[in-house]
Design an enzyme around this catalytic site. Structure first.
Site, PDB file in Angstrom:
ATOM      1  N   ALA A  67       0.860  -1.179   0.000  1.00 31.03           N
ATOM      2  CA  ALA A  67       0.000   0.000   0.000  1.00 31.03           C
ATOM      3  C   ALA A  67       0.900   1.233   0.000  1.00 31.03           C
ATOM      4  CB  ALA A  67      -0.884  -0.011   1.233  1.00 31.03           C
ATOM      5  N   GLY A 112       0.558  -5.054   0.734  1.00 25.88           N
ATOM      6  CA  GLY A 112      -0.634  -5.172  -0.114  1.00 25.88           C
ATOM      7  C   GLY A 112      -0.368  -5.884  -1.425  1.00 25.88           C
ATOM      8  N   GLU A 115      -0.613  -9.421  -0.497  1.00 26.85           N
ATOM      9  CA  GLU A 115      -2.026  -9.670  -0.165  1.00 26.85           C
ATOM     10  C   GLU A 115      -2.874  -9.769  -1.436  1.00 26.85           C
ATOM     11  OE1 GLU A 115      -1.880  -6.313   2.668  1.00 26.85           O
ATOM     12  OE2 GLU A 115      -2.907  -7.652   4.052  1.00 26.85           O
ATOM     13  N   GLU A 135       4.753  -5.093   7.327  1.00 25.96           N
ATOM     14  CA  GLU A 135       4.016  -4.018   8.005  1.00 25.96           C
ATOM     15  C   GLU A 135       4.495  -3.735   9.427  1.00 25.96           C
ATOM     16  OE1 GLU A 135       2.662  -6.222   5.987  1.00 25.96           O
ATOM     17  OE2 GLU A 135       1.174  -5.255   4.708  1.00 25.96           O
TER      18      GLU A 135
HETATM   19  N1  COA Z   1       4.548   3.184  -0.695  1.00 26.85           N
HETATM   20  C1  COA Z   1       4.910   4.357  -1.239  1.00 26.85           C
HETATM   21  N2  COA Z   1       6.021   4.503  -1.968  1.00 26.85           N
HETATM   22  C2  COA Z   1       6.802   3.427  -2.172  1.00 26.85           C
HETATM   23  C3  COA Z   1       6.486   2.170  -1.622  1.00 26.85           C
HETATM   24  C4  COA Z   1       5.291   2.075  -0.859  1.00 26.85           C
HETATM   25  N3  COA Z   1       4.872   0.903  -0.322  1.00 26.85           N
HETATM   26  N4  COA Z   1       7.459   1.298  -1.960  1.00 26.85           N
HETATM   27  C5  COA Z   1       8.346   1.977  -2.707  1.00 26.85           C
HETATM   28  N5  COA Z   1       7.949   3.269  -2.824  1.00 26.85           N
HETATM   29  C6  COA Z   1       8.608   4.360  -3.554  1.00 26.85           C
HETATM   30  C7  COA Z   1       9.803   4.899  -2.800  1.00 26.85           C
HETATM   31  O1  COA Z   1       9.405   5.831  -1.811  1.00 26.85           O
HETATM   32  C8  COA Z   1      10.590   5.517  -3.920  1.00 26.85           C
HETATM   33  O2  COA Z   1       9.981   6.755  -4.260  1.00 26.85           O
HETATM   34  P1  COA Z   1      10.903   8.069  -4.498  1.00 26.85           P
HETATM   35  O3  COA Z   1      11.762   7.715  -5.679  1.00 26.85           O
HETATM   36  O4  COA Z   1       9.908   9.144  -4.773  1.00 26.85           O
HETATM   37  O5  COA Z   1      11.681   8.256  -3.238  1.00 26.85           O
HETATM   38  C9  COA Z   1      10.345   4.564  -5.082  1.00 26.85           C
HETATM   39  O6  COA Z   1       9.149   3.859  -4.754  1.00 26.85           O
HETATM   40  C10 COA Z   1      11.452   3.560  -5.262  1.00 26.85           C
HETATM   41  O7  COA Z   1      11.641   2.874  -4.050  1.00 26.85           O
HETATM   42  P2  COA Z   1      13.054   2.754  -3.317  1.00 26.85           P
HETATM   43  O8  COA Z   1      12.801   2.538  -1.851  1.00 26.85           O
HETATM   44  O9  COA Z   1      13.934   3.901  -3.692  1.00 26.85           O
HETATM   45  O10 COA Z   1      13.610   1.414  -3.985  1.00 26.85           O
HETATM   46  P3  COA Z   1      14.665   0.415  -3.378  1.00 26.85           P
HETATM   47  O11 COA Z   1      15.014  -0.520  -4.492  1.00 26.85           O
HETATM   48  O12 COA Z   1      15.771   1.116  -2.688  1.00 26.85           O
HETATM   49  O13 COA Z   1      13.877  -0.416  -2.227  1.00 26.85           O
HETATM   50  C11 COA Z   1      11.988  -1.630  -1.343  1.00 26.85           C
HETATM   51  C12 COA Z   1      12.809  -1.253  -2.586  1.00 26.85           C
HETATM   52  C13 COA Z   1      10.789  -2.433  -1.812  1.00 26.85           C
HETATM   53  C14 COA Z   1      12.843  -2.500  -0.395  1.00 26.85           C
HETATM   54  C15 COA Z   1      11.553  -0.360  -0.597  1.00 26.85           C
HETATM   55  O14 COA Z   1      10.974   0.537  -1.552  1.00 26.85           O
HETATM   56  C16 COA Z   1      10.524  -0.597   0.468  1.00 26.85           C
HETATM   57  O15 COA Z   1      10.872  -1.068   1.533  1.00 26.85           O
HETATM   58  N6  COA Z   1       9.254  -0.263   0.217  1.00 26.85           N
HETATM   59  C17 COA Z   1       8.192  -0.360   1.178  1.00 26.85           C
HETATM   60  C18 COA Z   1       7.725  -1.804   1.336  1.00 26.85           C
HETATM   61  C19 COA Z   1       6.655  -1.887   2.402  1.00 26.85           C
HETATM   62  O16 COA Z   1       6.872  -1.644   3.568  1.00 26.85           O
HETATM   63  N7  COA Z   1       5.431  -2.276   1.990  1.00 26.85           N
HETATM   64  C20 COA Z   1       4.300  -2.404   2.855  1.00 26.85           C
HETATM   65  C21 COA Z   1       3.565  -1.123   2.909  1.00 26.85           C
HETATM   66  S1  COA Z   1       2.188  -1.173   4.037  1.00 26.85           S
END
Ligand code: COA
Length: 261
Positions: A67, A112, A115, A135
């Site tokens: 999400a 999500g 999910e 989460e």
């Molecule tokens: N919600 C909003 N934005 C997200 C996102 C999410 N769940 N997952 C990734 N993004 C965005 C990042 O903020 C970034 O945006 P920006 O370029 O404007 O800063 C872009 O997507 C790229 O992500 P980034 O974190 O730079 O990539 P990465 O390869 O370094 O890391 C992940 C990848 C998946 C490990 C990391 O993005 C992450 O941990 N995301 C969240 C996962 C999460 O907790 N999901 C459950 C949400 S309830």
């Protein structure tokens, strides 16, 4: 409704491809995207040409990374509850529409995203995929069905292991524990999923839908109610033209031609 964050493509073989299309945000599901997905799923459910669904994420890095955390961070408790309920309703539509679905998972399927994939009938992962429910690392819990569907798929202990550590598993581990059904090379992922769907679409559509419904009812209600649902569905299937065709074709030693009636 016209779509901005998803793509909806129906092909001749009856498979509708729904792609989440926010690659710059790793296809994170914001409220607008979930709204579009909801509309697309209603469309796929009611559209007679769609017989199966393939879900995927745009770009190289992710199926769906969860999400949208930026949106979630701005919600109060009542807003979060509503957010959860709305998403749950949308995802449940996918699970109960009576048409088989496959999630083609490459890269991240987190929160999500996992999910959503768990609401599909099947999951196929590329070898480098990472699947998890992180989460708790954000101080929240899954709100789109993760606490309910993960233990049903992989068992209580493995589910709690993933839920409480928030650590993702790789594709091979996901295959071992039953979280995904197949692993396929990235370059062949889409075609592998389509071939898997085609095997089901060759069968009598009403029977396929009834089998899915009986499994869903039984898993959620218990064996007694599940058995009653199975008997009722068995009776319904027997009333279809496709049942007569399927049995006649067997006896005449020819392939059946099903019409979904
Ligand atoms: N919600 C909003 N934005 C997200 C996102 C999410 N769940 N997952 C990734 N993004 C965005 C990042 O903020 C970034 O945006 P920006 O370029 O404007 O800063 C872009 O997507 C790229 O992500 P980034 O974190 O730079 O990539 P990465 O390869 O370094 O890391 C992940 C990848 C998946 C490990 C990391 O993005 C992450 O941990 N995301 C969240 C996962 C999460 O907790 N999901 C459950 C949400 S309830």
């Amino acid at each position: 409704m016209s779509y901005g964050s998803i793509a909806f493509e129906l092909s001749d073989d009856g498979i509708t491809l729904i792609t989440i299309r926010r690659p710059e945000k790793l296809n994170a599901l914001d409220v607008a995207t979930v709204g579009e997905l909801d509309d697309a799923l209603s469309r796929a459910a009611s559209d007679g040409s769609t017989r199966g669904l393939l879900l995927s994420g745009a770009g190289d890095k992710a199926f769906v990374a969860g999400a949208d955390i930026r949106e979630l961070a701005a919600l109060d408790a009542a807003g979060c509850r509503e957010f959860s309920l709305r998403g749950q309703r949308t995802f449940r539509k996918l699970e109960t529409m009576g048409k088989p679905s496959v999630a083609a998972i490459h890269g991240y399927a987190l929160g999500g995203g996992l999910e959503l994939a768990m609401c599909c009938t099947f999951r196929v992962a590329a070898p480098e995929a990472k699947l998890g429910l992180p989460e708790v690392k954000l101080g929240i819990i899954p709100g789109y069905g993760g606490t309910q569907r993960l233990p049903r798929l992989v068992g209580r202990s493995r589910a709690l292991g993933m839920l409480l550590t928030g650590e993702p598993v790789g594709a091979e581990e996901a295959l071992r524990i039953g979280l995904v059904d197949h692993v396929a090379p990235r370059a062949e992922l889409t075609e592998f999923c389509r071939a898997l769907l085609r095997k089901m679409l060759a069968n009598a559509p009403v029977a396929v839908a009834l089998a899915m419904e009986a499994v869903d009812i039984g898993l959620n209600a218990g064996v007694e109610e599940g058995l009653r649902a199975e008997a009722a569905a068995f009776g319904l299937a027997a009333a279809t033209e496709d049942r007569a065709e399927g049995m006649r074709a067997f006896l005449e030693k020819r392939p059946a031609v099903f019409r979904g009636k």
